[in-house]
Design an enzyme around this catalytic site. Structure first.
Site: not given
Length: 289
Positions: A31, A34, A68, A185, A244
């Site tokens: 993952k 941003g 984001g 996430d 997260k």
């Protein structure tokens, strides 16, 4: 920094060998946040180098990303003011279009291009492609924000089997075809479980989990699921880290053997966590199906 000592470099390669053997042909979901892309200009190139190396030694990486900061930047340029409820972006029709443009028009192709520059075959897609991530809306207050109900791994599994790296934007789709914004996430966690991944690695802009919030030297190298839940219950994990870490716990409890939280702004932290005994972040173990 790469050492100039050839003996030390040789030892590093030998240390990596058992991990390369262990995770040969295994799916590893990464993952990519941003915030990592925003915080360090070279991080995308380093990510691509690391993932290309993983693929070249027989691992099967899958990348999931959000974006984001990129969404916020585009919204600001278009005169839209973001708002959030419990850490989730309120997504009306106009904001959903911004999310779609930022993820599919900027972040996703940037990652695919970076991988291509390293000689790694990659294909960009989202959870809407081939109904990969079927989702439903969380609440009317959030608008077009969804949670994943079902993951249909067919398209990702076919790409992985063909030696191609899937790069997946965290968008889901309702049964009727409506696109939904999904927390990246949670998306990565659900995809890792569905694929039977050996590892899920969250690249963040923090070093990992700390035993004491204000003490950077209290990094927890390895933690069991119940220990991590205790950190949440005791308030030592809070704010934006809770979603997260909750996603990490969901993956661990869903059968992913090892879940990692590492600082993606550290050069080549992905390889350091994967291929060395010491690692650089926090590894969560102890979940079960």
């Amino acid at each position: 920094m790469i050492t100039s000592d050839p003996h030390l470099r040789a030892r590093t390669l030998v240390e990596a060998l058992p991990y390369i053997r262990r995770f040969h042909d295994e799916i590893i979901v990464i993952k990519y946040g941003g915030n990592v892309l925003s915080d360090a200009g070279s991080s995308l190139t380093e990510l691509a180098e690391d993932v290309a190396l993983m693929r070249s030694v027989g691992m099967r990486p899958v990348i999931v990303h959000g974006g984001g900061p990129q969404i916020d930047d585009l919204a600001d340029r278009l005169g839209l003011v973001p708002s959030f409820v419990d850490g989730l972006r309120v997504t009306d029709a106009a904001m959903l279009e911004v999310v779609r443009m930022a993820l599919l028009g900027a972040v996703n192709p940037a990652i695919v291009t970076a991988l291509g520059c390293q000689g790694a075959a990659a294909v960009g897609l989202s959870g809407a492609d081939s109904s990969l991530a079927m989702a439903s809306r969380i609440s009317t207050d959030l608008g077009f924000v969804g949670s994943i109900n079902r993951v249909q791994t067919g398209v990702v599994a076919e790409l992985v089997q063909a030696g191609v790296i899937p790069v997946v934007a965290s968008l889901g789709v309702e049964t009727g075809g409506q696109l939904l914004n999904v927390n990246a996430d949670s998306f990565a966690s659900a995809l890792a479980v569905a694929l039977g991944a050996a590892k899920l690695i969250f690249l963040t802009n923090i070093s990992g989990l700390l035993a004491e919030i204000d003490d950077p030297d209290s990094l927890i190298a390895q933690a069991a699921v119940d220990q991590v839940q205790g950190l949440i219950d005791n308030g030592k994990i809070r704010g934006g880290m809770i979603p997260k870490v909750t996603a990490a716990l969901d993956a661990s409890m869903g059968g992913v053997e090892r879940v990692h939280l590492i600082d993606g702004t550290v050069p080549h932290s992905l390889l350091l966590e994967l291929l060395t005994d010491e690692g650089v972040g926090t590894m969560i173990v102890g979940g079960s199906r």
